[in-house]
Design a protein around this motif. Structure first.
Motif, mmCIF file in Angstrom:
data_model
loop_
_atom_site.group_PDB
_atom_site.id
_atom_site.type_symbol
_atom_site.label_atom_id
_atom_site.label_comp_id
_atom_site.label_asym_id
_atom_site.label_seq_id
_atom_site.Cartn_x
_atom_site.Cartn_y
_atom_site.Cartn_z
ATOM 1 N N ILE A 72 -4.912 -4.073 -12.387
ATOM 2 C CA ILE A 72 -4.091 -5.212 -11.574
ATOM 3 C C ILE A 72 -3.608 -4.174 -11.031
ATOM 4 C CG2 ILE A 72 -1.943 -6.438 -12.390
ATOM 5 C CD1 ILE A 72 -3.185 -6.870 -14.940
ATOM 6 N N PHE A 73 -2.651 -2.822 -11.510
ATOM 7 C CA PHE A 73 -1.924 -2.274 -10.687
ATOM 8 C C PHE A 73 -2.992 -1.742 -9.175
ATOM 9 C CE2 PHE A 73 -0.097 2.752 -10.210
ATOM 10 C CZ PHE A 73 0.878 1.307 -9.943
ATOM 11 N N ALA A 74 -4.147 -1.335 -9.552
ATOM 12 C CA ALA A 74 -4.889 -0.670 -8.454
ATOM 13 C C ALA A 74 -5.389 -2.075 -7.601
ATOM 14 C CB ALA A 74 -6.271 -0.461 -8.654
ATOM 15 N N ALA A 75 -5.494 -3.490 -8.072
ATOM 16 C CA ALA A 75 -5.035 -4.477 -6.769
ATOM 17 C C ALA A 75 -3.916 -4.836 -5.766
ATOM 18 C CB ALA A 75 -5.506 -5.900 -7.734
ATOM 19 N N HIS A 76 -2.813 -4.589 -7.183
ATOM 20 C CA HIS A 76 -1.362 -5.165 -6.281
ATOM 21 C C HIS A 76 -1.349 -4.034 -4.772
ATOM 22 C CE1 HIS A 76 2.841 -5.187 -5.958
ATOM 23 N NE2 HIS A 76 2.913 -3.647 -6.128
ATOM 24 N N ASN A 77 -2.106 -1.853 -5.763
ATOM 25 C CA ASN A 77 -1.418 -1.147 -4.288
ATOM 26 C C ASN A 77 -2.281 -1.155 -3.332
ATOM 27 O OD1 ASN A 77 0.904 0.301 -5.781
ATOM 28 N ND2 ASN A 77 -0.540 1.134 -6.705
ATOM 29 N N ALA A 78 -3.233 -1.943 -3.344
ATOM 30 C CA ALA A 78 -4.335 -2.360 -2.558
ATOM 31 C C ALA A 78 -3.547 -4.026 -1.179
ATOM 32 C CB ALA A 78 -5.699 -2.976 -2.687
ATOM 33 N N PHE A 79 -3.141 -4.569 -1.981
ATOM 34 C CA PHE A 79 -2.408 -5.977 -1.680
ATOM 35 C C PHE A 79 -1.590 -5.292 -0.982
ATOM 36 C CE2 PHE A 79 0.388 -8.787 -0.967
ATOM 37 C CZ PHE A 79 0.921 -9.936 -0.885
ATOM 38 N N MET A 80 -0.628 -4.167 -0.618
ATOM 39 C CA MET A 80 0.698 -3.437 -0.370
ATOM 40 C C MET A 80 0.716 -3.207 0.486
ATOM 41 S SD MET A 80 3.549 -4.960 -1.874
ATOM 42 C CE MET A 80 4.976 -3.436 -2.201
ATOM 43 N N GLU A 81 -0.905 -2.237 0.828
ATOM 44 C CA GLU A 81 -1.512 -1.792 1.609
ATOM 45 C C GLU A 81 -1.799 -2.589 2.905
ATOM 46 O OE1 GLU A 81 -3.756 1.883 -0.406
ATOM 47 O OE2 GLU A 81 -2.985 3.050 0.877
ATOM 48 N N LYS A 82 -2.404 -3.194 2.293
ATOM 49 C CA LYS A 82 -3.267 -4.005 3.743
ATOM 50 C C LYS A 82 -1.590 -5.146 3.886
ATOM 51 C CE LYS A 82 -5.696 -8.877 3.915
ATOM 52 N NZ LYS A 82 -6.746 -9.877 2.357
ATOM 53 N N HIS A 83 -1.232 -5.301 3.605
ATOM 54 C CA HIS A 83 0.381 -5.851 4.693
ATOM 55 C C HIS A 83 0.909 -4.417 5.596
ATOM 56 C CE1 HIS A 83 -1.858 -9.353 1.780
ATOM 57 N NE2 HIS A 83 -0.796 -10.207 3.250
ATOM 58 N N GLY A 84 0.675 -3.593 5.181
ATOM 59 C CA GLY A 84 1.988 -2.662 5.555
ATOM 60 C C GLY A 84 2.925 -2.008 4.887
ATOM 61 N N MET A 85 2.903 -2.511 3.768
ATOM 62 C CA MET A 85 3.362 -1.556 2.872
ATOM 63 C C MET A 85 3.015 -0.699 1.832
ATOM 64 S SD MET A 85 6.076 -4.878 1.647
ATOM 65 C CE MET A 85 6.739 -5.683 2.631
ATOM 66 N N HIS A 86 4.273 -0.222 1.203
ATOM 67 C CA HIS A 86 4.433 1.539 0.831
ATOM 68 C C HIS A 86 2.430 0.819 -0.430
ATOM 69 C CE1 HIS A 86 7.440 1.318 -1.901
ATOM 70 N NE2 HIS A 86 7.515 1.538 -0.290
ATOM 71 N N LYS A 87 2.694 1.969 -1.309
ATOM 72 C CA LYS A 87 2.103 1.990 -2.875
ATOM 73 C C LYS A 87 3.227 1.960 -3.608
ATOM 74 C CE LYS A 87 -2.684 4.220 -1.934
ATOM 75 N NZ LYS A 87 -3.821 4.461 -2.725
ATOM 76 N N GLU A 88 2.998 1.333 -5.128
ATOM 77 C CA GLU A 88 4.467 1.289 -5.595
ATOM 78 C C GLU A 88 4.463 2.621 -6.551
ATOM 79 O OE1 GLU A 88 7.095 1.225 -8.145
ATOM 80 O OE2 GLU A 88 6.313 -0.769 -7.249
ATOM 81 N N PRO A 89 5.183 3.354 -6.651
ATOM 82 C CA PRO A 89 5.467 4.625 -6.340
ATOM 83 C C PRO A 89 6.094 5.536 -8.468
ATOM 84 C CG PRO A 89 7.478 3.834 -5.267
ATOM 85 C CD PRO A 89 5.944 3.160 -5.194
ATOM 86 N N ARG A 90 6.804 3.185 -8.403
ATOM 87 C CA ARG A 90 6.911 3.328 -9.586
ATOM 88 C C ARG A 90 6.917 2.882 -10.803
ATOM 89 N NH1 ARG A 90 11.886 1.814 -12.964
ATOM 90 N NH2 ARG A 90 11.353 -0.370 -11.337
ATOM 91 N N LEU A 91 6.909 1.685 -10.305
ATOM 92 C CA LEU A 91 6.255 0.818 -11.484
ATOM 93 C C LEU A 91 6.872 -0.497 -11.510
ATOM 94 C CD1 LEU A 91 5.432 -0.037 -14.861
ATOM 95 C CD2 LEU A 91 7.622 0.233 -15.494
#
Length: 397
Positions: free
Chosen positions: A309-328
């Motif tokens: 789930i965390f990997a999929a969230h970070n992929a979503f964020m990058e796709k929309h021009g936002m940084h990966k989650e650095p914390r939680l």
């Protein structure tokens, strides 16, 4: 002391359910007893101690229980020195406790450090326990743990936190009722606090009012986070020490309730308010963050892997021009503000039905901080329940 003095006590039936579930697992590690300490449960920590005892330690004085594989618990807590009392499991506050061994120790006084450990170690030795599990090492005072190791030389001490975690993470019907109450309470706090937002008021006045409303609605511990900022400056999640700014027309205000409901269960919710028209960059980013929350919610199902789930969230964020989650950005909640499972790269506990999940995807840069915070219940049948009803929108005032 009569029961009418207790605010929203957990039922004895629920406590007995927890004790039975833990005792059924203790043979896996050949444990004779567990040791659990609680101290300063004012801000969503110390939940293990409350889970075992039903008592929240709302002061800086620690309390420790010895939880045997059978029989009543032994309590070591603040009180008169040199005495012992038998509660016989009948005390209305300390249910399940037999022996009470008080001692007058104070965390800031160095020569008091061994006092609690000496009483615990003496009882462990008297009972002849050889294998003892420590639950939630990180919730213990260092001096206590250090002294205990020295005093229990010859007794095997092991970490039993992961023995308890899977039981604690899955909520009972009674716990779920309390979690729903917490979400409803926080919706009421936001509704009342919104009416208090105006230019000239300081951040701490607004957030302190929300804490007052929560207390009047049965909240026991926790805090209010947030701040105000002018457009073009990030509106951060700030604690009390940084809430001295005065709100002005045009400001963006972020308000997050991070307190317990009646009975001590945690949820949290956060929303944006603007004294005027919302800046377009905030509107656009908030829309994406709400999509990110929805994206994670769709993956909250029994058996799901937090790492995936965390990997999929970070992929979503990058796709929309936002940084990966650095914390939680997503985690379990209960008596603790953050408890397992965490939706992160280092979590190995899969999701399960009857888990209370807090979810707050976040993005920030030099001009903007944007998040949305809500709780979701993975119901007993696996269906997702949104525990907050406050609309997910930016409120223009």
């Amino acid at each position: 002391m009569s029961n009418d003095r207790l605010c929203n006590p957990i039922s004895t039936t629920e406590l007995e359910r927890r004790w039975k579930a833990v005792r059924e697992r203790m043979p896996e590690q050949k444990l004779d007893a567990l040791i659990i300490q609680g101290a300063n449960n004012l801000a969503g920590t110390g939940g293990y101690f409350r889970w075992f005892t039903g008592v929240s330690m709302g002061t800086s004085y620690p309390a420790t229980v010895i939880f045997p594989k059978d029989g009543p618990m032994t309590l070591v807590s603040h009180g008169p020195m040199g005495m012992e009392r038998d509660f016989a499991g009948k005390d209305p506050v300390w249910r399940g406790v037999g022996k009470w061994l008080p001692t007058a120790s104070f965390p800031a006084i160095d020569y008091c450090i061994p006092y609690d450990a000496e009483r615990v170690a003496s009882e462990i030795k008297r009972a002849g326990y050889r294998n003892v599990g420590i639950v939630a090492w990180n919730n213990m005072l260092f001096g206590f743990g250090d002294a205990l190791r020295k005093l229990l030389d010859g007794v095997t001490l092991s970490d039993a936190t992961r023995l308890v975690d899977p039981i604690k993470a899955i909520k009972s019907a009674e716990e779920i009722d309390l979690i729903r109450m917490a979400g409803q309470m926080q919706d009421q706090i936001l509704a009342k606090a919104q009416l208090q937002i105006k230019a000239g008021k300081k951040d701490f006045e607004l957030l302190g009012y929300g804490a007052y409303v929560g207390n009047m609605l049965g909240s026991e511990t926790g805090y209010m986070l947030g701040s105000s900022s002018p457009p073009g400056e990030p509106t951060q999640i700030r604690g009390r020490r940084e809430q001295g700014r005065e709100m002005r027309d045009g400001d963006v205000i972020y308000y997050q309730c991070e307190n317990t409901g009646p009975g001590g269960m945690m949820t949290h919710v956060g929303r944006y308010y603007v004294l005027g028209k919302a800046p377009q960059e905030l509107v656009d980013a908030f829309g994406i963050i709400c999509e990110a929350q929805d994206h994670t919610v769709r993956m909250l199902e029994p058996g799901a892997s937090p790492k995936e789930i965390f990997a999929a969230h970070n992929a979503f964020m990058e796709k929309h021009g936002m940084h990966k989650e650095p914390r939680l950005h997503c985690h379990g909640q209960g008596y603790d503000v953050v408890e397992r499972p965490m939706i992160r790269h280092d979590e190995d506990m899969p999701l399960a039905a009857s888990m209370n999940i807090g979810l707050h995807p976040t993005f920030g840069n030099a001009r903007l901080f944007v998040t949305v915070c809500d709780n979701f219940l993975i119901g007993p049948e696996g269906k997702i329940e949104h525990l907050h009803q406050t609309p997910r929108k930016i409120f223009e005032l």
